[in-house]
Scaffold this motif. Structure first.
Motif, PDB file in Angstrom:
ATOM      1  N   VAL A  75       0.868  -1.144  -0.037  1.00 61.55           N
ATOM      2  CA  VAL A  75      -0.041   0.134   0.101  1.00 61.55           C
ATOM      3  C   VAL A  75       1.133   1.253   0.081  1.00 61.55           C
ATOM      4  CG1 VAL A  75      -1.685   1.424   1.235  1.00 61.55           C
ATOM      5  CG2 VAL A  75      -1.881  -1.265   1.145  1.00 61.55           C
ATOM      6  N   VAL A  76       0.523   2.251  -0.768  1.00 58.54           N
ATOM      7  CA  VAL A  76       0.895   3.584  -0.752  1.00 58.54           C
ATOM      8  C   VAL A  76      -0.169   4.756  -0.553  1.00 58.54           C
ATOM      9  CG1 VAL A  76       2.366   5.443  -2.121  1.00 58.54           C
ATOM     10  CG2 VAL A  76       2.937   2.711  -2.150  1.00 58.54           C
ATOM     11  N   VAL A  77       0.287   5.422   0.269  1.00 61.34           N
ATOM     12  CA  VAL A  77      -0.817   6.583   0.712  1.00 61.34           C
ATOM     13  C   VAL A  77       0.115   7.979   0.228  1.00 61.34           C
ATOM     14  CG1 VAL A  77      -2.071   7.727   2.639  1.00 61.34           C
ATOM     15  CG2 VAL A  77      -2.134   5.304   2.308  1.00 61.34           C
ATOM     16  N   THR A  78      -0.351   8.978  -0.338  1.00 61.61           N
ATOM     17  CA  THR A  78      -0.009  10.120  -0.619  1.00 61.61           C
ATOM     18  C   THR A  78      -0.735  10.997   0.053  1.00 61.61           C
ATOM     19  OG1 THR A  78      -1.142  10.871  -2.599  1.00 61.61           O
ATOM     20  CG2 THR A  78       0.819   9.578  -2.825  1.00 61.61           C
ATOM     21  N   GLN A  79       0.078  12.161   0.979  1.00 66.91           N
ATOM     22  CA  GLN A  79      -0.531  13.146   1.735  1.00 66.91           C
ATOM     23  C   GLN A  79       0.275  14.283   1.998  1.00 66.91           C
ATOM     24  OE1 GLN A  79      -0.752  10.865   5.995  1.00 66.91           O
ATOM     25  NE2 GLN A  79      -0.315  12.920   6.345  1.00 66.91           N
ATOM     26  N   GLY A  80      -0.331  15.462   2.532  1.00 64.19           N
ATOM     27  CA  GLY A  80       0.514  16.557   2.967  1.00 64.19           C
ATOM     28  C   GLY A  80       1.295  16.178   4.037  1.00 64.19           C
ATOM     29  N   TRP A  95      -1.794  -1.256  11.880  1.00 66.25           N
ATOM     30  CA  TRP A  95      -1.519  -1.956  10.762  1.00 66.25           C
ATOM     31  C   TRP A  95      -1.141  -3.638  11.224  1.00 66.25           C
ATOM     32  CZ3 TRP A  95      -3.238  -2.053   6.271  1.00 66.25           C
ATOM     33  CH2 TRP A  95      -2.611  -2.474   5.089  1.00 66.25           C
ATOM     34  N   PRO A  96      -1.988  -4.536  10.692  1.00 64.41           N
ATOM     35  CA  PRO A  96      -1.873  -5.770  10.996  1.00 64.41           C
ATOM     36  C   PRO A  96      -1.248  -6.647  10.241  1.00 64.41           C
ATOM     37  CG  PRO A  96      -4.045  -5.508  10.289  1.00 64.41           C
ATOM     38  CD  PRO A  96      -3.477  -4.261  10.032  1.00 64.41           C
ATOM     39  N   HIS A  97      -0.976  -6.236   8.895  1.00 64.37           N
ATOM     40  CA  HIS A  97      -0.475  -7.036   7.601  1.00 64.37           C
ATOM     41  C   HIS A  97       1.111  -7.030   7.787  1.00 64.37           C
ATOM     42  CE1 HIS A  97      -4.667  -7.333   6.629  1.00 64.37           C
ATOM     43  NE2 HIS A  97      -4.859  -5.910   6.681  1.00 64.37           N
ATOM     44  N   PRO A  98       1.561  -7.890   7.114  1.00 63.69           N
ATOM     45  CA  PRO A  98       3.134  -8.006   6.774  1.00 63.69           C
ATOM     46  C   PRO A  98       3.243  -7.177   5.474  1.00 63.69           C
ATOM     47  CG  PRO A  98       2.152 -10.148   5.907  1.00 63.69           C
ATOM     48  CD  PRO A  98       0.875  -9.337   6.659  1.00 63.69           C
ATOM     49  N   GLN A  99       2.419  -6.951   4.797  1.00 65.12           N
ATOM     50  CA  GLN A  99       2.443  -5.990   3.497  1.00 65.12           C
ATOM     51  C   GLN A  99       2.915  -4.880   4.077  1.00 65.12           C
ATOM     52  OE1 GLN A  99       0.142  -8.393   4.024  1.00 65.12           O
ATOM     53  NE2 GLN A  99      -0.330  -9.443   2.067  1.00 65.12           N
ATOM     54  N   PRO A 100       3.958  -4.092   3.214  1.00 65.78           N
ATOM     55  CA  PRO A 100       4.250  -2.683   3.461  1.00 65.78           C
ATOM     56  C   PRO A 100       3.143  -1.752   3.473  1.00 65.78           C
ATOM     57  CG  PRO A 100       5.851  -3.623   1.953  1.00 65.78           C
ATOM     58  CD  PRO A 100       4.555  -4.451   2.024  1.00 65.78           C
ATOM     59  N   PHE A 101       3.119  -0.930   4.375  1.00 66.02           N
ATOM     60  CA  PHE A 101       2.328   0.281   4.280  1.00 66.02           C
ATOM     61  C   PHE A 101       3.135   1.557   4.232  1.00 66.02           C
ATOM     62  CE2 PHE A 101      -2.125   2.050   5.170  1.00 66.02           C
ATOM     63  CZ  PHE A 101      -1.988   3.260   5.173  1.00 66.02           C
ATOM     64  N   VAL A 102       3.200   2.352   2.899  1.00 64.50           N
ATOM     65  CA  VAL A 102       4.155   3.290   2.846  1.00 64.50           C
ATOM     66  C   VAL A 102       3.632   4.711   2.633  1.00 64.50           C
ATOM     67  CG1 VAL A 102       6.097   3.916   1.188  1.00 64.50           C
ATOM     68  CG2 VAL A 102       5.581   1.553   1.689  1.00 64.50           C
ATOM     69  N   LEU A 103       3.900   5.856   3.357  1.00 62.75           N
ATOM     70  CA  LEU A 103       3.401   6.866   3.107  1.00 62.75           C
ATOM     71  C   LEU A 103       4.433   8.020   2.554  1.00 62.75           C
ATOM     72  CD1 LEU A 103       2.456   5.864   6.097  1.00 62.75           C
ATOM     73  CD2 LEU A 103       0.864   7.534   5.780  1.00 62.75           C
TER      74      LEU A 103
END
Length: 319
Positions: A75-80, A95-103
């Protein structure tokens, strides 16, 4: 396997009066076709990051979790960038998953010379694709650096190198098209309970920065309006002597977490013994915030209060 991209607005998507969509952002990224993964884009309500709420971020986490359950590899999230260090830490806690969560985001909007958004987005997508980034929780990717959410801070108002991790440095880098994770911090226990957006909205935690010659008048009545308090103390966790009994009285009524306002380092426990020292404040019932900076400590305390989790145990991981 796809990568889920969620857009929340911010400088990265500001083109004058025109707001760029996720499709617009992706189209501006050179080399995106070489990623080797389809990017599934979902535009969330575009707001300045100063207007982002914890409840909104929980909604994004829920949407991202559904995307992963449907087969997304990251997952990628773009924000200010204004609140990115706080939102990233909140995500890291739930975040409960092994998959990356990238901001990621940008400091220069697309109308300026040398906008950094396309490069940041490409690097973030590469990290989200990488097996090396699994089991690291939430990450912040900026200027080809990979930062753990629990350590990263915004340290400059305008520089494109604003995001740093003062206590540890970045945990990795994106070099050409390679994601190189150089150190893997141990994944800590996140918040165990389920944080409901409505419950989180109703949970008020104040942040109070101690200053020279502080009289503490702003703290009067705080326990009647808030469920918790984070104190950003001097140095290793100090406050003026006159403030110590005020903080002790508050700690008898609500959880009060002691942190340092310096921007790096931990508070200590037994070095100083004067009234208002870290030892004195901890003896009065304040909770040791360890290496957590005040902003992240506030995020964590609010989550813990909203979920009835063990506050001492959760903060004990950062001591």
């Amino acid at each position: 396997m796809s990568i889920a991209l969620f857009t929340l607005g911010g400088t990265i998507g500001m083109a004058g009066k025109h707001r760029l969509t996720g499709e617009d952002l992706a189209a501006a990224v050179p080399g995106l076709s070489e990623l080797g993964r389809p990017v599934e884009i979902q535009d969330i309500e575009a707001v300045p990051s100063a207007n982002l709420t914890a409840a909104k971020m929980l909604e994004v986490v829920d949407a991202a979790s559904k995307a992963v359950s449907a087969g997304a590899g990251g997952v990628v999230v773009t924000q200010g960038t204004d609140t990115l260090e706080e939102t990233a830490f909140l995500v890291d806690q739930v975040w409960p998953h092994p998959q990356p969560f990238v901001l990621t985001g940008a400091m220069r909007n697309p109308t300026l010379a040398g906008p950094d958004g396309p490069a940041n987005l490409l690097a973030a997508l590469r990290v989200a694709c990488s097996p090396a980034a699994r089991d690291l929780g939430a990450l912040v990717v900026f200027k080809e650096e990979i930062h753990a959410a629990r350590w990263v801070r915004k340290t400059h108002s305008t520089s494109t190198a604003t995001f740093v991790s003062p206590n540890t440095g970045p945990i990795g880098h994106v070099v050409e098209d390679r994601v190189r994770v150089l150190t893997r911090p141990m994944r800590l226990d996140g918040v165990q309970g389920s944080a409901e957006p409505a419950e989180l909205d109703a949970t008020r935690v104040a942040l109070y920065t101690v200053t020279m010659d502080d009289d503490g008048l702003l703290l009067q009545g705080l326990a009647d309006t808030h469920q918790g308090l984070v104190v950003a103390g001097f140095g290793v966790g100090h406050a003026p002597a006159a403030l110590a009994p005020v903080l002790g009285e508050l700690a008898a009524r609500i959880p009060v977490v002691l942190t340092s306002r310096t921007g790096a380092g931990s508070i200590v426990r037994n070095t100083y013994r004067s009234v208002g020292s870290e030892w004195d404040l901890l003896q009065r019932g304040l909770i040791d915030g360890g290496f957590l900076d005040p902003y992240k400590a506030r995020v964590l305390l609010r989550l813990l209060l909203a979920t009835d989790d063990d506050i001492a145990a959760a903060f004990g991981q950062y001591v």
